[in-house]
Design a protein around this motif. Sequence first.
Motif, PDB file in Angstrom:
ATOM      1  N   GLU A 333       0.836  -1.208   0.000  1.00 43.87           N
ATOM      2  CA  GLU A 333       0.000   0.000   0.000  1.00 43.87           C
ATOM      3  C   GLU A 333       0.867   1.253   0.000  1.00 43.87           C
ATOM      4  N   LEU A 334       1.911   1.249   0.837  1.00 39.12           N
ATOM      5  CA  LEU A 334       2.789   2.415   0.906  1.00 39.12           C
ATOM      6  C   LEU A 334       3.549   2.627  -0.402  1.00 39.12           C
ATOM      7  N   LEU A 335       4.048   1.538  -0.989  1.00 36.89           N
ATOM      8  CA  LEU A 335       4.775   1.672  -2.265  1.00 36.89           C
ATOM      9  C   LEU A 335       3.833   2.107  -3.375  1.00 36.89           C
ATOM     10  N   GLY A 336       2.577   1.639  -3.292  1.00 36.43           N
ATOM     11  CA  GLY A 336       1.591   2.066  -4.282  1.00 36.43           C
ATOM     12  C   GLY A 336       1.340   3.556  -4.238  1.00 36.43           C
ATOM     13  N   ARG A 337       1.513   4.163  -3.047  1.00 37.19           N
ATOM     14  CA  ARG A 337       1.357   5.617  -2.906  1.00 37.19           C
ATOM     15  C   ARG A 337       2.669   6.352  -3.150  1.00 37.19           C
ATOM     16  N   GLY A 338       3.734   5.569  -3.440  1.00 37.46           N
ATOM     17  CA  GLY A 338       5.032   6.193  -3.670  1.00 37.46           C
ATOM     18  C   GLY A 338       5.761   6.576  -2.402  1.00 37.46           C
ATOM     19  N   ASP A 339       5.358   6.022  -1.267  1.00 39.34           N
ATOM     20  CA  ASP A 339       5.974   6.355   0.014  1.00 39.34           C
ATOM     21  C   ASP A 339       7.065   5.327   0.338  1.00 39.34           C
ATOM     22  N   VAL A 340       8.223   5.483  -0.264  1.00 39.56           N
ATOM     23  CA  VAL A 340       9.327   4.554  -0.063  1.00 39.56           C
ATOM     24  C   VAL A 340       9.862   4.654   1.361  1.00 39.56           C
ATOM     25  N   THR A 341       9.944   5.853   1.884  1.00 44.33           N
ATOM     26  CA  THR A 341      10.437   6.038   3.257  1.00 44.33           C
ATOM     27  C   THR A 341       9.529   5.328   4.250  1.00 44.33           C
ATOM     28  N   GLY A 342       8.215   5.444   4.057  1.00 40.68           N
ATOM     29  CA  GLY A 342       7.274   4.764   4.941  1.00 40.68           C
ATOM     30  C   GLY A 342       7.385   3.256   4.838  1.00 40.68           C
ATOM     31  N   ALA A 343       7.553   2.736   3.611  1.00 43.72           N
ATOM     32  CA  ALA A 343       7.692   1.287   3.426  1.00 43.72           C
ATOM     33  C   ALA A 343       8.939   0.770   4.132  1.00 43.72           C
ATOM     34  N   ALA A 344      10.034   1.523   4.031  1.00 38.84           N
ATOM     35  CA  ALA A 344      11.266   1.113   4.705  1.00 38.84           C
ATOM     36  C   ALA A 344      11.080   1.137   6.219  1.00 38.84           C
ATOM     37  N   ALA A 345      10.345   2.107   6.715  1.00 36.59           N
ATOM     38  CA  ALA A 345      10.107   2.186   8.158  1.00 36.59           C
ATOM     39  C   ALA A 345       9.292   0.994   8.646  1.00 36.59           C
ATOM     40  N   VAL A 346       8.278   0.609   7.894  1.00 37.37           N
ATOM     41  CA  VAL A 346       7.467  -0.558   8.268  1.00 37.37           C
ATOM     42  C   VAL A 346       8.318  -1.824   8.268  1.00 37.37           C
ATOM     43  N   LEU A 347       9.199  -1.950   7.299  1.00 40.55           N
ATOM     44  CA  LEU A 347      10.021  -3.154   7.179  1.00 40.55           C
ATOM     45  C   LEU A 347      11.126  -3.231   8.233  1.00 40.55           C
ATOM     46  N   ARG A 348      11.343  -2.169   8.977  1.00 41.21           N
ATOM     47  CA  ARG A 348      12.341  -2.232  10.046  1.00 41.21           C
ATOM     48  C   ARG A 348      12.000  -3.322  11.063  1.00 41.21           C
ATOM     49  N   SER A 349      10.701  -3.612  11.215  1.00 42.38           N
ATOM     50  CA  SER A 349      10.294  -4.641  12.184  1.00 42.38           C
ATOM     51  C   SER A 349      10.562  -6.047  11.675  1.00 42.38           C
ATOM     52  N   ALA A 350      10.898  -6.181  10.395  1.00 42.71           N
ATOM     53  CA  ALA A 350      11.217  -7.495   9.807  1.00 42.71           C
ATOM     54  C   ALA A 350      12.518  -7.344   9.022  1.00 42.71           C
ATOM     55  N   PRO A 351      13.664  -7.353   9.711  1.00 44.67           N
ATOM     56  CA  PRO A 351      14.944  -7.057   9.046  1.00 44.67           C
ATOM     57  C   PRO A 351      15.232  -7.942   7.830  1.00 44.67           C
ATOM     58  N   GLY A 352      14.900  -9.235   7.912  1.00 44.27           N
ATOM     59  CA  GLY A 352      15.163 -10.111   6.782  1.00 44.27           C
ATOM     60  C   GLY A 352      14.382  -9.699   5.550  1.00 44.27           C
ATOM     61  N   ARG A 353      13.116  -9.354   5.738  1.00 43.82           N
ATOM     62  CA  ARG A 353      12.295  -8.920   4.602  1.00 43.82           C
ATOM     63  C   ARG A 353      12.787  -7.582   4.056  1.00 43.82           C
ATOM     64  N   LEU A 354      13.251  -6.727   4.943  1.00 46.10           N
ATOM     65  CA  LEU A 354      13.800  -5.448   4.490  1.00 46.10           C
ATOM     66  C   LEU A 354      14.964  -5.679   3.540  1.00 46.10           C
ATOM     67  N   LEU A 355      15.864  -6.589   3.894  1.00 45.54           N
ATOM     68  CA  LEU A 355      17.018  -6.865   3.023  1.00 45.54           C
ATOM     69  C   LEU A 355      16.572  -7.473   1.704  1.00 45.54           C
ATOM     70  N   ALA A 357      13.791  -6.922   0.205  1.00 46.88           N
ATOM     71  CA  ALA A 357      13.090  -5.903  -0.586  1.00 46.88           C
ATOM     72  C   ALA A 357      13.995  -4.752  -0.979  1.00 46.88           C
ATOM     73  N   LEU A 358      15.270  -4.843  -0.627  1.00 47.32           N
ATOM     74  CA  LEU A 358      16.196  -3.732  -0.795  1.00 47.32           C
ATOM     75  C   LEU A 358      16.267  -3.238  -2.236  1.00 47.32           C
ATOM     76  N   ASP A 359      16.424  -4.144  -3.176  1.00 48.12           N
ATOM     77  CA  ASP A 359      16.573  -3.758  -4.581  1.00 48.12           C
ATOM     78  C   ASP A 359      15.360  -2.956  -5.041  1.00 48.12           C
ATOM     79  N   ARG A 360      14.182  -3.445  -4.709  1.00 49.97           N
ATOM     80  CA  ARG A 360      12.960  -2.757  -5.145  1.00 49.97           C
ATOM     81  C   ARG A 360      12.837  -1.388  -4.491  1.00 49.97           C
ATOM     82  N   LEU A 361      13.165  -1.302  -3.210  1.00 55.00           N
ATOM     83  CA  LEU A 361      13.068  -0.017  -2.520  1.00 55.00           C
ATOM     84  C   LEU A 361      13.991   1.020  -3.150  1.00 55.00           C
ATOM     85  N   LEU A 362      15.209   0.606  -3.472  1.00 56.89           N
ATOM     86  CA  LEU A 362      16.160   1.555  -4.062  1.00 56.89           C
ATOM     87  C   LEU A 362      15.738   1.966  -5.468  1.00 56.89           C
ATOM     88  N   ARG A 363      15.168   1.029  -6.209  1.00 53.74           N
ATOM     89  CA  ARG A 363      14.697   1.379  -7.551  1.00 53.74           C
ATOM     90  C   ARG A 363      13.480   2.298  -7.503  1.00 53.74           C
TER      91      ARG A 363
END
Length: 723
Positions: A333-355, A357-363
């Motif tokens: 939902e956050l990425l759909g709104r273009g909120d990359v910073t918010g998506a990264a913040a949500v993923l902080r609670s799941a470090p493995g998933r954050l890593l 999703a890293l490529d997609r977040l940076l792109r």
Amino acid sequence: MSHRFESLVVRHTHRVPAPSGPAGDGSVVARQFDAALLSVGFKLSSRAFACLAGLSEGTVVDVAVRILRTVREMAGDHVRHNAYFIDFPANVPDTADFWRECVADALADDRTRASTLAQLDTGVVDLRTLPSYGRYRHTYADLLARHDELIAAAGDRVTVLHLGEPLEDEVTSLYLALAGSTTPLGEEVLDDLRDLAGHCVDGPQPESVPVRENRAVINQVRLAAGAVLLLDTVTDVLRLACAVSGGDVSLQQPTRLRTLPRPVRRALLAGLDTLVAADPAKAADVHAHREMFKRLGERLHPHEYPQWPHAAGVFAVARGERTARSLDSRVEELLGRGDVTGAAAVLRSAPGRLLRALDRLLRSASSPEESDAVLAAVEEALPQVSGRVLLSVREHLHNRPRETGGQRLFVNRLGRGHVTGDTRRPVPGPARERLIAVLDAELRRRVGVADHLLIDPDVLDVALPLSGRASTGGLGVLPRGSVSAVEGELLRFFVYWKETAVSTDFDLSALLLDADYETVSWLSYTDLRGVGGRHSGDIISAPEGASEFIDLRLDTVRATCIVPQVNIYDGEDFDEVEESFFGFMLREGRQKGRPFEPRTVRMKSELRGPGRVALPLAFLRGADGRWRAKWLHLYLPGTPSQNRVEGNRLTVAALLRAIVEREQLTVGHLTELMTGDATTVDVWDGKKVPAGPVTFVGLERPDGLHPDSRVVTPGNLRDLIPA
């Protein structure tokens, strides 16, 4: 204790558990045992020989019988390898001449003359209907009588068997090592883990079981023994249900869940209830396998157990009757709104998933500020991410193209691979370099700096087993992507299979490619003498077991790549036959010998995987003219029947190009991280070992290492992967 556990220890560790028995003079029998071992490419270490020599002759004989049986199976020498052409590799006929001879034999046979004439009238003859085609016309004893004895050569394989601890201690150590592995295990090793877990259920347990497939197998044993289950997520319960049903614990393949006994239902429901009661957010994991959870609910009957309401809630989520919003849905939902910073913040609670999703977040980042927010979240999360994920991301970033284009290789946990075009936008260069630096720093912190490294240079190009079915069970097998030297004049592939119930035809072939991965030629039953090589002949059924061979002189091959493959032409799958394995031998031209000689076997791997075409490895000629093996461990879907090397040339070439051009993260990278200013680094030259303890990293443990040394070989390569 069962001799099976002794065999497991020998296969996995190349150690002979210290035998117990009356003292005596067993030196004569020990020498005979050592000589017998050498005939199949093995040898006792000095300590192992001394231990056996001090025991009674009867004890040594008992040990020798059991160990010889195990090592012969390791090398593939436990079966009879007959060849269709009795003089192979000599006197292999021209393909067309051989087929004409088979047709002539059929016309001379009253039983087949009419049907053969009818086929000739149509212009197409099915070779399998000809009585002299594809069936052995001589016994194994006849074959042995036609071949001279193998001449020993300095290049023959010698695998040293070291002295271990008493069997019970070795079994416990092996169980702890496999259960606590930081990387996934192959199907064969998972079966071994299941047996070990049953024996060790009441003994010491690993501090953690990080790989969920391993946890499912251990939980299956603990469930049967009434022990406490090791559960962390609701998916662990689903995996356990699949294990109890004899299905796929990786959840890659659908499992038909069985009707479960009441005690099992109670244990699974109680486990689910405890998990969700402690952390209601865990119910959101149901969405990843929603349909499977529905089926599980039908088997567990949660409505019969009102004392576990949280477990019932899990299945309500699966049916859509209760909302449990998943982390992934919030991120989408956050990425759909273009909120990359918010998506990264949500993923902080799941470090493995954050890593992951890293490529997609940076792109997706549209500004330097968003990129910095992603990088900051990643740097904060690194200490909480498993070493395997860190290494996987490090390898991914190293291979990430700086421009759009190129090919992407996908290999699932079962070894099935495919290639597709890479249409992703590139990762920004500065972010990529910054991430590589922080990943290496975190990995260096975890692996620690060694005081004294003793390194076998041949191990530096071995790939780290980071994902899925990166390897298989067998002898001399290395993880997918590894590179190893090939030294010898003659390269000989072999495949053996034994059908279970249905007539089964495996076909060994070799595809030859040039430097641009274009087809040069091939060797198969349709071209028995192509490119100067020799094929041993086609066997079309194997009720008693069958073997096929391909022989090539490396100095005359006019190709850059040699890709052996096993095609299932007809019959049972690799997972259905009673037994099947592939391997290769290296020998000198003067050695002669039988088609199969165990001490010339460099690799023997089990063939157990999905699909109808197996690609174990490839041989590549470098710019220096030397040949090297590149390990693939891949399976292609193929067709239901009549798979042939001619039909899959393009797919094989595309997969090979993708793997060859991808740079794997290797043992060499980790040993560099283990090296500090105060580290003593020695190169193992096969001669004298240091007097004190070392960290040895190599293909084969040297004899005489200090007992306090840390030893890493392909058998325990997973120990290099930090937790």
